[in-house]
Design a protein around this motif. Sequence first.
Motif, PDB file in Angstrom:
ATOM      1  N   GLN A 100      41.166  63.069  83.043  1.00 35.62           N
ATOM      2  CA  GLN A 100      41.465  61.677  82.698  1.00 35.62           C
ATOM      3  C   GLN A 100      40.810  61.349  81.376  1.00 35.62           C
ATOM      4  O   GLN A 100      39.829  61.987  80.986  1.00 35.62           O
ATOM      5  CB  GLN A 100      40.940  60.733  83.782  1.00 35.62           C
ATOM      6  N   GLU A 101      41.377  60.380  80.663  1.00 31.66           N
ATOM      7  CA  GLU A 101      40.862  60.072  79.336  1.00 31.66           C
ATOM      8  C   GLU A 101      39.466  59.469  79.415  1.00 31.66           C
ATOM      9  O   GLU A 101      39.224  58.515  80.155  1.00 31.66           O
ATOM     10  CB  GLU A 101      41.786  59.106  78.599  1.00 31.66           C
ATOM     11  N   VAL A 102      38.563  60.062  78.654  1.00 26.84           N
ATOM     12  CA  VAL A 102      37.207  59.536  78.516  1.00 26.84           C
ATOM     13  C   VAL A 102      37.050  59.030  77.091  1.00 26.84           C
ATOM     14  O   VAL A 102      37.263  59.773  76.135  1.00 26.84           O
ATOM     15  CB  VAL A 102      36.159  60.626  78.820  1.00 26.84           C
ATOM     16  N   THR A 103      36.689  57.782  76.924  1.00 27.60           N
ATOM     17  CA  THR A 103      36.579  57.185  75.594  1.00 27.60           C
ATOM     18  C   THR A 103      35.159  57.285  75.057  1.00 27.60           C
ATOM     19  O   THR A 103      34.204  57.527  75.811  1.00 27.60           O
ATOM     20  CB  THR A 103      36.994  55.710  75.631  1.00 27.60           C
ATOM     21  N   LEU A 104      35.029  57.054  73.767  1.00 26.66           N
ATOM     22  CA  LEU A 104      33.694  57.034  73.169  1.00 26.66           C
ATOM     23  C   LEU A 104      32.870  55.883  73.729  1.00 26.66           C
ATOM     24  O   LEU A 104      31.650  56.012  73.916  1.00 26.66           O
ATOM     25  CB  LEU A 104      33.793  56.919  71.649  1.00 26.66           C
ATOM     26  N   ALA A 105      33.525  54.780  74.008  1.00 29.67           N
ATOM     27  CA  ALA A 105      32.814  53.641  74.604  1.00 29.67           C
ATOM     28  C   ALA A 105      32.294  53.999  75.994  1.00 29.67           C
ATOM     29  O   ALA A 105      31.189  53.588  76.384  1.00 29.67           O
ATOM     30  CB  ALA A 105      33.733  52.424  74.674  1.00 29.67           C
ATOM     31  N   ASP A 106      33.066  54.774  76.758  1.00 25.05           N
ATOM     32  CA  ASP A 106      32.609  55.235  78.071  1.00 25.05           C
ATOM     33  C   ASP A 106      31.325  56.043  77.937  1.00 25.05           C
ATOM     34  O   ASP A 106      30.375  55.880  78.716  1.00 25.05           O
ATOM     35  CB  ASP A 106      33.670  56.129  78.729  1.00 25.05           C
ATOM     36  N   ILE A 107      31.310  56.917  76.950  1.00 26.22           N
ATOM     37  CA  ILE A 107      30.139  57.781  76.750  1.00 26.22           C
ATOM     38  C   ILE A 107      28.934  56.953  76.337  1.00 26.22           C
ATOM     39  O   ILE A 107      27.828  57.131  76.854  1.00 26.22           O
ATOM     40  CB  ILE A 107      30.452  58.861  75.701  1.00 26.22           C
ATOM     41  N   GLY A 136      27.041  55.096  79.130  1.00 21.77           N
ATOM     42  CA  GLY A 136      26.302  55.850  80.129  1.00 21.77           C
ATOM     43  C   GLY A 136      27.102  56.169  81.373  1.00 21.77           C
ATOM     44  O   GLY A 136      26.560  56.705  82.353  1.00 21.77           O
ATOM     45  N   LYS A 137      28.387  55.884  81.359  1.00 23.45           N
ATOM     46  CA  LYS A 137      29.242  56.077  82.533  1.00 23.45           C
ATOM     47  C   LYS A 137      29.253  57.522  83.016  1.00 23.45           C
ATOM     48  O   LYS A 137      29.355  57.789  84.214  1.00 23.45           O
ATOM     49  CB  LYS A 137      30.664  55.605  82.199  1.00 23.45           C
ATOM     50  N   GLU A 151      27.314  64.041  83.921  1.00 20.61           N
ATOM     51  CA  GLU A 151      28.097  65.152  83.378  1.00 20.61           C
ATOM     52  C   GLU A 151      27.594  65.569  81.999  1.00 20.61           C
ATOM     53  O   GLU A 151      27.504  66.767  81.685  1.00 20.61           O
ATOM     54  CB  GLU A 151      29.576  64.760  83.292  1.00 20.61           C
ATOM     55  N   ILE A 152      27.244  64.601  81.167  1.00 17.86           N
ATOM     56  CA  ILE A 152      26.798  64.883  79.801  1.00 17.86           C
ATOM     57  C   ILE A 152      25.498  65.667  79.795  1.00 17.86           C
ATOM     58  O   ILE A 152      25.264  66.507  78.910  1.00 17.86           O
ATOM     59  CB  ILE A 152      26.670  63.567  79.008  1.00 17.86           C
ATOM     60  N   CYS A 155      22.758  63.095  70.259  1.00 19.27           N
ATOM     61  CA  CYS A 155      22.572  63.641  71.606  1.00 19.27           C
ATOM     62  C   CYS A 155      21.545  62.839  72.396  1.00 19.27           C
ATOM     63  O   CYS A 155      21.725  62.579  73.590  1.00 19.27           O
ATOM     64  CB  CYS A 155      22.132  65.104  71.513  1.00 19.27           C
ATOM     65  N   GLN A 156      20.469  62.458  71.736  1.00 19.80           N
ATOM     66  CA  GLN A 156      19.431  61.674  72.414  1.00 19.80           C
ATOM     67  C   GLN A 156      19.989  60.349  72.918  1.00 19.80           C
ATOM     68  O   GLN A 156      19.648  59.895  74.017  1.00 19.80           O
ATOM     69  CB  GLN A 156      18.264  61.431  71.456  1.00 19.80           C
ATOM     70  N   ARG A 157      20.844  59.729  72.141  1.00 21.52           N
ATOM     71  CA  ARG A 157      21.407  58.429  72.519  1.00 21.52           C
ATOM     72  C   ARG A 157      22.207  58.495  73.812  1.00 21.52           C
ATOM     73  O   ARG A 157      22.272  57.505  74.558  1.00 21.52           O
ATOM     74  CB  ARG A 157      22.310  57.905  71.394  1.00 21.52           C
ATOM     75  N   VAL A 158      22.849  59.649  74.094  1.00 28.11           N
ATOM     76  CA  VAL A 158      23.715  59.732  75.270  1.00 28.11           C
ATOM     77  C   VAL A 158      23.215  60.727  76.316  1.00 28.11           C
ATOM     78  O   VAL A 158      23.862  60.924  77.345  1.00 28.11           O
ATOM     79  CB  VAL A 158      25.162  60.084  74.858  1.00 28.11           C
ATOM     80  N   GLY A 159      22.069  61.373  76.043  1.00 34.36           N
ATOM     81  CA  GLY A 159      21.484  62.258  77.033  1.00 34.36           C
ATOM     82  C   GLY A 159      22.041  63.666  77.082  1.00 34.36           C
ATOM     83  O   GLY A 159      21.939  64.348  78.117  1.00 34.36           O
TER      84      GLY A 159
END
Length: 401
Positions: free
Chosen positions: A102-109, A112-113, A117-118, A139-143
């Motif tokens: 399913q489509e994952v957007t940059l806003a989703d990332i 923290g949604k 997985e990240i 990378c730090q910003r999103v884990g």
Amino acid sequence: MHNAFTTATLAYAQGNPQPSKAAFSVLSEQDFANSWAEITAWKGYAPTPLVSLAGIAENIGVGAIHYKHEGPRFGLGSFKALGGSYAALRVLARELTSRLGQEVTLADIRSGKYAGEIANITLVSATDGNHGRSLAWGCQRVGAPCRIYIHAEVSEGRAEAMRELGADVVRIDGDYDASVILAKTEAEENGWFVVSDTSWEGYTEPPRDVMAGYGVMTREACEALDKAPTHVFLQGGVGGLAASVAAGLRQYWGDAAPRVVIVEPDLAACLFDSAKAGQPTNVAIQEETIMAGLSCGEPSEMAWEILAEEASDFLTIPDNIVPPTVRLLARPEFGDEAVEAGESAVAGLAALIAVRQNAGLSAKLGLDAGSRVLLIGSEGVTDAAIFAAIMAENEKGIEHV
């Protein structure tokens, strides 16, 4: 003005500009629009200054010098903050979309949604310092786990800056190009994802995203100008910065886009040699240049597609004109605003000053009293120890401080 500019030996190669499709097909207007929409939504976004160096311009006999100062960019000190971080989000979005169906957007990332997985997707790259710092920050910003490969001559100050952002930093004995190879090899062996600012056969999407991110800087500069510059001096490296800016200027100004002059260290002149050969050409780096961010022997094939059509002129400069240029910006002699810049940031200004001491070379580049020159000050002080050594006029051993 330092006498190093008068005595500097610059090499010149003529390009074969034939503006056609590459500035719109390799990097599309939509690519730039997408990066603008995303990056300007980030916390802490603000346009960086376009500084007028009117005093230097008058002294060397040109109409205007506009210096895009990237030192304040997101607190990371360089334009690279626009590229590696944006490309990292795009890599994660593509991989998660594929895994989840399913489509994952940059806003989703960013929200923290998909943090769980990240945390299991490792991003890697080779760097001279600034690109790796940008990737580590992203990378730090999103884990996301981050692994950065650096070569023997990257300063410890730049390595530590990446570690402080959570990156696992691996230093090798070889040069930049060797670090690129190792990053690719270990990523393939471990199922990691390379986020590189250079392209090669079969690897184009992350470098395209990196260059698209740089377009934010170009658009800011264009919107701050009331008319197109006549010239833009762009530092080389693998060519990603230069190609992105050249494409952005062509898209924004059309037929009025400025003449593109590529500047490289004479110790790492892969784009210069590519221009002479008429095709992407690798060079073996025998000695590291003080301009650490430009120490690259292998051009990005994707970037070269654009530069082959857009670049009119290619120059190489010696290392010895770099420290005087850093000091001239930081301690202005002609009434300009003081700017603290890193070694790679001043390549265009150093070349411009040296060219204006040479009537023949000025004529070749079409530079005169009416010229309006845009420069990309690609980094601020990204290594305090190196900057301090330069400002102390200790020009020996600066690369190893």
